[in-house]
Structures are given as C-alpha cells and as structure tokens.
Motif scaffolding. Structure first.
Motif, short mmCIF file in Angstrom:
data_model
loop_
_atom_site.label_atom_id
_atom_site.label_comp_id
_atom_site.label_asym_id
_atom_site.label_seq_id
_atom_site.Cartn_x
_atom_site.Cartn_y
_atom_site.Cartn_z
N VAL A 151 68.86 68.62 34.10
CA VAL A 151 69.13 67.13 34.05
C VAL A 151 70.59 66.64 34.29
O VAL A 151 71.48 67.18 33.38
N GLU A 152 70.91 66.12 35.19
CA GLU A 152 72.51 65.83 35.37
C GLU A 152 72.63 64.38 35.71
O GLU A 152 71.77 63.73 36.48
N SER A 153 73.72 63.65 35.19
CA SER A 153 74.05 62.24 35.54
C SER A 153 73.00 61.20 35.44
O SER A 153 72.54 60.48 36.16
N THR A 154 72.06 61.47 34.25
CA THR A 154 70.91 60.66 34.09
C THR A 154 70.83 59.85 32.60
O THR A 154 71.36 60.53 31.81
N GLU A 155 70.31 58.73 32.87
CA GLU A 155 70.15 58.00 31.27
C GLU A 155 68.74 57.71 30.93
O GLU A 155 68.17 57.64 31.80
N ASN A 171 63.40 60.48 23.78
CA ASN A 171 63.89 60.40 25.03
C ASN A 171 63.66 61.54 26.24
O ASN A 171 63.39 61.40 27.34
N MET A 172 63.55 62.76 25.42
CA MET A 172 63.34 63.80 26.24
C MET A 172 62.79 65.10 25.49
O MET A 172 63.29 65.23 24.38
N TRP A 177 73.77 60.57 29.58
CA TRP A 177 73.81 59.56 28.58
C TRP A 177 71.96 59.44 27.88
O TRP A 177 71.29 58.77 28.67
N SER A 178 71.85 59.56 26.92
CA SER A 178 70.60 59.58 25.94
C SER A 178 71.00 58.67 24.80
O SER A 178 71.84 59.00 24.01
N HIS A 179 70.35 57.76 24.54
CA HIS A 179 70.69 56.66 23.54
C HIS A 179 69.41 55.75 23.21
O HIS A 179 68.39 55.54 23.84
N ASP A 180 69.33 55.49 21.83
CA ASP A 180 68.51 54.07 21.47
C ASP A 180 67.00 54.60 21.51
O ASP A 180 66.25 53.91 21.89
N ALA A 181 66.64 56.07 21.22
CA ALA A 181 65.27 56.30 21.10
C ALA A 181 64.78 55.39 19.96
O ALA A 181 65.31 55.21 18.87
N LYS A 182 63.28 55.36 20.07
CA LYS A 182 62.38 54.58 19.09
C LYS A 182 61.86 55.94 18.08
O LYS A 182 60.89 56.47 18.65
#
Length: 443
Positions: A220-224, A237-238, A252-257
C-alpha cells in the motif's frame, strides 16, 4: 513473492501509458479494446485532501475537525493513464464501452486493465462485485474514480472481494461498505498479491481486510485511510491477516473508529515513511503487530490522540510471537503522545529478540519501550522538541530543537532514506549536520 507477482508489480511501476481520445468506443459492455480517451493531470498523483492540522511543512491549512474530502474534479493538463502491458483496456463511464466498473471487471480476462472515468462519479454508487481474474489493474482517470457502496455489498463481505492474484488498484476512492455482521470492507483481499496506490478508503467498517494467504505480498503506497471502523474494536482502517509480507509507505492513516490505524499479522512488515495519526478519532493502537514477525517501523510520524481507546501506541507480539524471526526495529520515528500517559512501544513477553529502538522522538510522556532487553540509542525524549507547529500536527523540527543532530548512525538495513511529505508523498533524506536528527524529519 511469486514470479507472476514480481512481473505484475514491476509492470505496474514502469508500465507503458495509454493516451485516450474521446468518444469512439465500441458499444456498451462488449469485449473490444476501448479506444483511448483523454485524461487530465493529477488523476494518479497524491491526494490533495486538506488533512487535519496540516500546514506549510505538512500540507494544507489546519482542519481540527478531522474531516477530509477527497478530490474528484479534473485538473488542467492531459497526462497518460497507467495500464498493464498487453491485455485489453476496458474503459468505464459516460461515453465509454462499459457503464460501471463491475461490468468491465466481469468482462475482463487475465492481465486486462479497467480504466474508470471519474466524470461518471455518482453513477457508480452501489456497484459492488467480486472476481477471481488474475493480474487486473483497476485505475481511475479524469480525477479519482469514486464508488460508494450505498448499502450494497458483494458476498456479504465488501465492495470489492478480490480472489484473483496480483491485482493493482490505483487512484480509486471506496467508501460506505457495511455488512450485517459488521465486518464489511472496501477491499476484501483473498487472492495472493495486491498493490493499492494513490487511493482513498474511508468511512467503511474496514478499509482493507486481507485474509490468510501464505503466498500473498501486499503493498500500500500513497493512500489515505480515514474513519474506518464499526466502533466495536475489531474493525480497523486496515487489517492484514497472515500473509507473507506487508509494506505500507508514503500513506496516511487517521481517525479510525475505535479500531487500529494499522494492524498486520504478516510474517514480514515494512512500515516506512507514513503519517499515522489518531488526531480527533477514537482509535486504539496506532500500529498493532500482534504476532510479531520481522518488522521495521522507520521514518513515520505517529501520533496518539487524546480520545484513544488504549494508551499503547505501538504493540508488537502481544498475542504471542508466533511468526518466525520476530524482530522489531523502530528507527527515526516521531512519536507524539497527546494522551499524556501510557507506552510508546509495548513488546510482548514471548518475543525473544531485543527490539531496536533508535533515533526516535517521544513527546507527551509515557514509557518509551517496555522490553528490558531492547537496544535503545539516540532517542530524544523531551517535553519540548520545538516542533514547527504541534497544534497543527506539523512535527518538523524548529530552530533550537534538542533533537537536531541527536541520533546515532543506524545500520544499513534500518537507515532512513526518505521522509514523508504531506499529503501522501515523500522526498529523500540526507544527514545535514554532524549527526542524523532524531525523528522522522531532517532539519
């Protein structure tokens, strides 16, 4: 990695390109090669999403709410659309041979390319499917191709259920995947070999959910990834299960629930030059590698938000180091603990090898590493690293930072060669002073 996987991944990186001319395709849904159609620049480039707190050093203006919208409009100049060498190019969207992505995927044969025109965004919502065709490339153009699951799913699992091997997904936005058992994913990966790049996976129960496959390599590259998770702590998120290798870079991985920002059970994990930030979300671990494995975490910005569900930031081998060769290297990361307590790096008791913890910045309090036998050198643990803009999530080092020239020289296998550029990009890294700086960025 299989020979076929190496061939497909190499072809994806250096693939020939196809310039498309408008309008002259064959009738809807047939198997003829599509006549090319013009693309606009920026379609396969990094996201221009304005992320929370980004500034000149890290991206666009601050957005404390954490909301992120993915761009879909075309840019001004024409460029080329990636394609697999050989095979048929099947073009999707208004005026093209195929009406929806799944219609083209259903007609595709091994090694084909499905190009999705973002001018049809809105018309692809609810288009869900699964396939076992190997070697497909699926790529958006004229902006980022967008599919919202819109309450539908394939096989009770996902928007896309990929049983085929060696798939490439490029410049696609997938959102809204929910299933009755709460484990829906944008991408459910069952085949061997997946590359996802320049894409945006958000507001699903899982972003990517990869099942066990001992011959699978996932890149996984350059993926939000944003706001994925059903809120139960089991969706993330993943979530990469038992595969041969997992590489995450420039993403960029952010703000998971409630779930984790990154979770992997792979035998080999390379988590390199990413932005992994809890921010306003309620995520648990920022990085969870529960079964160990040979793992390198290098050059990342890793931030734990104040609303986290768990005070540990990086967890390694906490369910038992069942993967062979379980060795952890955490080198030149910037780790920001906005919870103000807890542990930056928790290493499970069954991990025999000492972790390498070198040249990291830890700010915000808490224990750096729990393992007594860890090799610890060159780290900068300080209340004030003099970041360029901590409230804006800009963790570049400012003038007078105590973390400048603080590091010790890393071994060749873990020496950072790049640094993250927001959003979803990177640049080279070279030592500028008398020694390498601690953290993810060289001043």
């Amino acid at each position: 990695m299989t020979k076929q996987a190496r061939r497909v991944l190499a072809a994806a990186s250096a693939a020939p390109f196809l310039l498309l001319l408008p309008g002259c395709g064959a009738g809807g849904g047939n198997d003829a090669s599509a006549v090319p159609v013009a693309e606009t620049a920026g379609a396969a480039g990094p996201s221009t999403t304005a992320g929370p707190g980004a500034d000149t050093g890290m991206g666009a203006a601050a957005n404390p709410s954490g909301a992120a919208a993915s761009p879909s409009g075309p840019a001004a100049t024409a460029t080329a659309v990636p394609r697999n060498p050989g095979g048929t190019v099947r073009v999707v969207g208004p005026g093209h041979p195929y009406r929806t992505p799944c219609q083209a995927i259903g007609a595709a044969r091994a090694g084909d390319t499905v190009q999705i025109d973002a001018r049809g965004n809105g018309g692809y919502d609810g288009d869900v499917c699964g396939w076992s065709t190997r070697g497909l490339m699926i790529v958006g153009f004229n902006g980022r191709a967008r599919i919202d699951a819109a309450g539908r799913n394939s096989q009770g699992k996902a928007t896309w259920v990929i049983a085929g091997s060696d798939t490439v997904v490029d410049n696609v936005e997938l959102s809204g995947s929910t299933v009755p058992d709460g484990n829906g994913a944008a991408i459910r990966q069952e085949g061997a070999g997946l590359t996802v790049r320049h894409s945006y996976l958000h507001d699903n129960q899982n972003g990517i959910l990869a099942g066990d496959n001992a011959s699978s390599d996932i890149v996984v590259e350059s993926t939000e990834f944003a706001r994925n998770g059903a809120g139960d702590g089991y969706t993330h998120n993943m979530y990469i299960n038992h595969v041969r290798s997992f590489t995450l870079r420039y993403s960029w991985s952010h703000d998971a629930k409630v779930g984790h920002l990154v979770k992997s059970r792979a035998l080999v994990n390379d988590i390199l030059y990413n932005r992994i930030t809890g921010q306003g979300g309620s995520d648990s671990y920022e990085i969870d590698l529960p079964n160990g494995g040979r793992s390198r975490i290098i050059g990342n910005v890793i931030q734990q938000g104040a609303a986290t569900q768990n005070p540990t930031i990086i967890a390694f081998g906490e369910e038992g180091a069942s993967n062979p060769d379980s060795r952890l290297s955490v080198v030149n990361n910037t780790i920001v603990n906005d919870l103000g307590k807890g542990t930056a790096i928790a290493v499970g008791g069954s991990v025999g090898a000492g972790a390498l913890v070198q040249n990291n910045i830890l700010v915000g309090g808490g224990t750096l590493v729990t393992q007594s036998g860890a090799s610890v050198a060159g780290n900068c643990t300080t209340a004030d690293p003099r970041f360029a803009g901590r409230s804006r999530y800009d963790y570049h080092l400012g003038a007078g930072s105590p973390c400048v020239d603080r590091g010790t020289t890393p071994a060749a296998g873990v020496r950072p060669s790049a640094q993250y550029v927001h959003p979803l990009s990177h640049t080279g890294r070279a030592v500028k002073g008398s020694a390498i700086d601690a953290g993810a960025f060289e001043r």
